[in-house]
Scaffold this active site. Sequence first.
Site, PDB file in Angstrom:
ATOM      1  N   HIS A   6       2.259  18.102  14.278  1.00  0.00           N
ATOM      2  CA  HIS A   6       2.477  17.612  13.111  1.00  0.00           C
ATOM      3  C   HIS A   6       1.870  18.046  11.740  1.00  0.00           C
ATOM      4  CE1 HIS A   6       5.574  14.510  13.876  1.00  0.00           C
ATOM      5  NE2 HIS A   6       5.662  15.107  14.571  1.00  0.00           N
ATOM      6  N   TYR A  26       6.682   7.871   5.710  1.00  0.00           N
ATOM      7  CA  TYR A  26       6.519   6.285   4.636  1.00  0.00           C
ATOM      8  C   TYR A  26       7.472   6.333   4.541  1.00  0.00           C
ATOM      9  CZ  TYR A  26       2.610   6.823   7.847  1.00  0.00           C
ATOM     10  OH  TYR A  26       1.572   7.124   8.807  1.00  0.00           O
ATOM     11  N   PRO A  48      -2.447  -0.728  10.482  1.00  0.00           N
ATOM     12  CA  PRO A  48      -1.971   0.425  11.575  1.00  0.00           C
ATOM     13  C   PRO A  48      -1.072   0.981  10.780  1.00  0.00           C
ATOM     14  CG  PRO A  48      -0.204  -1.118  11.996  1.00  0.00           C
ATOM     15  CD  PRO A  48      -1.428  -1.854  11.635  1.00  0.00           C
ATOM     16  N   LYS A  68      -4.659   4.424  12.681  1.00  0.00           N
ATOM     17  CA  LYS A  68      -5.969   4.985  13.085  1.00  0.00           C
ATOM     18  C   LYS A  68      -6.862   3.781  14.319  1.00  0.00           C
ATOM     19  CE  LYS A  68      -7.233   7.758  10.109  1.00  0.00           C
ATOM     20  NZ  LYS A  68      -6.905   9.389  10.005  1.00  0.00           N
ATOM     21  N   TYR A 103      -6.298  11.544   7.240  1.00  0.00           N
ATOM     22  CA  TYR A 103      -4.796  11.230   7.759  1.00  0.00           C
ATOM     23  C   TYR A 103      -5.613  12.612   9.775  1.00  0.00           C
ATOM     24  CZ  TYR A 103      -0.464  10.009   9.700  1.00  0.00           C
ATOM     25  OH  TYR A 103       0.533   9.581  10.079  1.00  0.00           O
TER      26      TYR A 103
HETATM   27  C1  LIG Z   1       0.372  -4.538  19.345  1.00  0.00           C
HETATM   28  C2  LIG Z   1      -0.346  -3.261  18.863  1.00  0.00           C
HETATM   29  C3  LIG Z   1       0.030  -1.922  18.283  1.00  0.00           C
HETATM   30  C4  LIG Z   1      -0.033  -1.500  17.764  1.00  0.00           C
HETATM   31  N1  LIG Z   1      -0.024  -0.502  16.955  1.00  0.00           N
HETATM   32  C5  LIG Z   1      -0.664   0.912  16.963  1.00  0.00           C
HETATM   33  C6  LIG Z   1      -0.720   2.245  16.034  1.00  0.00           C
HETATM   34  O1  LIG Z   1       0.398   2.259  15.580  1.00  0.00           O
HETATM   35  N2  LIG Z   1      -0.807   3.155  15.563  1.00  0.00           N
HETATM   36  C7  LIG Z   1      -2.695   2.913  15.929  1.00  0.00           C
HETATM   37  O2  LIG Z   1      -3.045   3.945  15.541  1.00  0.00           O
HETATM   38  N3  LIG Z   1      -3.118   1.959  16.324  1.00  0.00           N
HETATM   39  C8  LIG Z   1      -1.919   0.699  16.719  1.00  0.00           C
HETATM   40  N4  LIG Z   1      -2.738  -0.326  17.532  1.00  0.00           N
HETATM   41  C9  LIG Z   1      -4.244  -0.148  18.386  1.00  0.00           C
HETATM   42  C10 LIG Z   1      -4.544   0.429  18.945  1.00  0.00           C
HETATM   43  O3  LIG Z   1      -3.807   0.497  19.749  1.00  0.00           O
HETATM   44  C11 LIG Z   1      -6.146  -0.363  19.566  1.00  0.00           C
HETATM   45  O4  LIG Z   1      -7.070   0.280  17.554  1.00  0.00           O
HETATM   46  C12 LIG Z   1      -6.691  -0.049  20.464  1.00  0.00           C
HETATM   47  O5  LIG Z   1      -5.860   0.252  21.727  1.00  0.00           O
HETATM   48  C13 LIG Z   1      -8.293   0.342  20.650  1.00  0.00           C
HETATM   49  O6  LIG Z   1      -8.528   0.562  21.884  1.00  0.00           O
HETATM   50  P1  LIG Z   1      -9.848  -0.136  22.826  1.00  0.00           P
HETATM   51  O7  LIG Z   1     -10.043   0.462  23.807  1.00  0.00           O
HETATM   52  O8  LIG Z   1     -10.327  -0.133  21.745  1.00  0.00           O
HETATM   53  O9  LIG Z   1      -8.528  -1.843  23.035  1.00  0.00           O
HETATM   54  P2  LIG Z   1      -7.459  -1.997  23.259  1.00  0.00           P
HETATM   55  O10 LIG Z   1      -6.836  -1.554  24.013  1.00  0.00           O
HETATM   56  O11 LIG Z   1      -7.700  -2.865  23.388  1.00  0.00           O
HETATM   57  O12 LIG Z   1      -8.479  -2.429  24.977  1.00  0.00           O
HETATM   58  C14 LIG Z   1      -9.292  -3.447  25.686  1.00  0.00           C
HETATM   59  C15 LIG Z   1      -8.999  -3.824  27.093  1.00  0.00           C
HETATM   60  O13 LIG Z   1      -9.727  -4.857  27.293  1.00  0.00           O
HETATM   61  C16 LIG Z   1      -9.156  -5.091  28.473  1.00  0.00           C
HETATM   62  N5  LIG Z   1      -9.417  -7.059  28.195  1.00  0.00           N
HETATM   63  C17 LIG Z   1      -9.605  -7.823  27.341  1.00  0.00           C
HETATM   64  N6  LIG Z   1     -10.133  -9.093  27.457  1.00  0.00           N
HETATM   65  C18 LIG Z   1     -11.240  -8.398  28.371  1.00  0.00           C
HETATM   66  C19 LIG Z   1     -11.845  -9.250  29.395  1.00  0.00           C
HETATM   67  N7  LIG Z   1     -12.412 -10.239  29.521  1.00  0.00           N
HETATM   68  N8  LIG Z   1     -12.321  -9.246  30.689  1.00  0.00           N
HETATM   69  C20 LIG Z   1     -11.864  -7.571  31.053  1.00  0.00           C
HETATM   70  N9  LIG Z   1     -11.159  -6.897  30.193  1.00  0.00           N
HETATM   71  C21 LIG Z   1     -10.506  -7.576  28.939  1.00  0.00           C
HETATM   72  C22 LIG Z   1      -7.486  -5.409  27.923  1.00  0.00           C
HETATM   73  O14 LIG Z   1      -6.579  -5.738  28.728  1.00  0.00           O
HETATM   74  C23 LIG Z   1      -7.587  -4.070  26.985  1.00  0.00           C
HETATM   75  O15 LIG Z   1      -6.682  -3.495  28.135  1.00  0.00           O
HETATM   76  C24 LIG Z   1      -2.083  -1.151  18.195  1.00  0.00           C
HETATM   77  C25 LIG Z   1      -2.600  -2.529  18.833  1.00  0.00           C
HETATM   78  C26 LIG Z   1      -1.584  -3.159  18.726  1.00  0.00           C
HETATM   79  C27 LIG Z   1      -1.924  -5.157  19.715  1.00  0.00           C
END
Ligand SMILES: Cc1cc2nc3c(=O)[nH]c(=O)nc-3n(C[C@H](O)[C@H](O)[C@H](O)COP(=O)(O)OP(=O)(O)OC[C@H]3O[C@@H](n4cnc5c(N)ncnc54)[C@H](O)[C@@H]3O)c2cc1C
Length: 400
Positions: free
Chosen positions: A79, A211, A302, A306, A394
């Site tokens: 996009h 939006y 969200p 980001k 963005y």
């Molecule tokens: C419901 C929801 C909707 C979202 N929608 C958007 C969106 O539309 N756009 C956007 O940009 N961002 C969105 N986000 C945010 C985005 O998904 C996250 O910022 C991104 O996943 C961050 O990645 P991460 O690897 O830091 O953490 P995560 O993706 O949370 O990964 C962390 C991992 O650690 C694991 N874990 C947790 N505790 C433990 C433990 N004690 N021991 C071992 N493993 C563990 C979890 O199971 C998970 O697999 C959303 C988040 C949520 C919760």
Amino acid sequence: MNSASSRIRSQVGIIGAGPAGLMLSHLLHLQGIDSVVVEARSRQYCEERVRAGLLEQGTVDLLVESGIGERLKREGLVHFGIKLRFEGRTHRIDFKELAGGRGVTIYPQQKVLQDLFNARLNAGGRIFFDAATVTLEGIAPSRGEKPAIHFRSDGAAYELACDFIAGCDGFHGVSRPSIRAGALSVFQTNYPFGWLGILAETPPSSDELIYAHHDRGFALLTMRSPQLSRLYLQCEPDDDVKNWPDARIWEELQSRLASKGWVLTEGPIIQKGITPMSSFVVEPMQFGNLFLAGDAAHIVPPTGAKGLNLAVADVQVLAPALVEFYASGKRGLLDQYSEKCLRRVWKVQRFSWWMTAMLHLFKADNAFDRRRQLAELNYVTSSRAAAQTLAENYVGLPLD
Ligand SMILES: Cc1cc2nc3c(=O)[nH]c(=O)nc-3n(C[C@H](O)[C@H](O)[C@H](O)COP(=O)(O)OP(=O)(O)OC[C@H]3O[C@@H](n4cnc5c(N)ncnc54)[C@H](O)[C@@H]3O)c2cc1C
């Protein structure tokens, strides 16, 4: 060590197989550095969890350059603009013109994770799924101990000895709370609303994201594929999906997204969920040999799309720092990790907060605030400088 534990070793121990943890493991592997990933959930759960879906140009470039961008190039929807809709009118922010030709790509987080799992496991990467009772030791900076991660998986107890631990376990993980009290400063603000998100089996009614600022609250139309629409509605922060039967969701979306001559196509809703919204940062993102990355260290609302991109940007800083350490024994880049990441984190926090504040109905809202928001939207859609600020944030700021 617990005598009943099997002892394993890797250079880097990674907690969490989300975008941050898997991407870090992949980047380290490409540089010949060994890591083990410890994940609390099953592979299937991680690969099916519906979350983010919009990749900045820098994230796309990293996936492609690191060799896992084939499906993304085939299936990603590129996009070069978004639409802002308010007072029934639609205004386009043109990224091609305003952000130096850069764009964003729609590609679901589940697919990013599937691609990363495939890459790691095909390369012999070690990932422990369904890990329970995960604890960290040896992370305190002054004691000179070696870090280790203890956990149980598949009925057995393990001690993973490593040189460094990457805490990539999201907001509710174990890494951040393992740091001694008082060592981190916490910066947080909560918003008086949440997002109700749905996946609907219907082709997106717009070729670009919309939006919408509306007196009934914010709404967003986005997509996950040419057949799947993703739509969001501002709702109460503690709302329950039980309060939102499908008919009510479509009625509300039809009101908030309405625009003369434009039709929102409805379809079967195959997933719905509510996410509360907050902004959260800890400083520093490092404690001894533990490095926090992604949601473990920061959360953004969200609105600016980001979260995933910020998680990937963190490990793009951490991986070369670890590479430098193993190549030369120097800790220069590791010591700069937190400061370097936080510069970007705060810029992204500012942008995500600004988008959120401009578009949502706040509880304490009043006529003055509504007029001010409309003035802001009018300014952003009429001033090239203001639109450029939105566009370049963005599509993603360059890494410092
Ligand atoms: C419901 C929801 C909707 C979202 N929608 C958007 C969106 O539309 N756009 C956007 O940009 N961002 C969105 N986000 C945010 C985005 O998904 C996250 O910022 C991104 O996943 C961050 O990645 P991460 O690897 O830091 O953490 P995560 O993706 O949370 O990964 C962390 C991992 O650690 C694991 N874990 C947790 N505790 C433990 C433990 N004690 N021991 C071992 N493993 C563990 C979890 O199971 C998970 O697999 C959303 C988040 C949520 C919760």
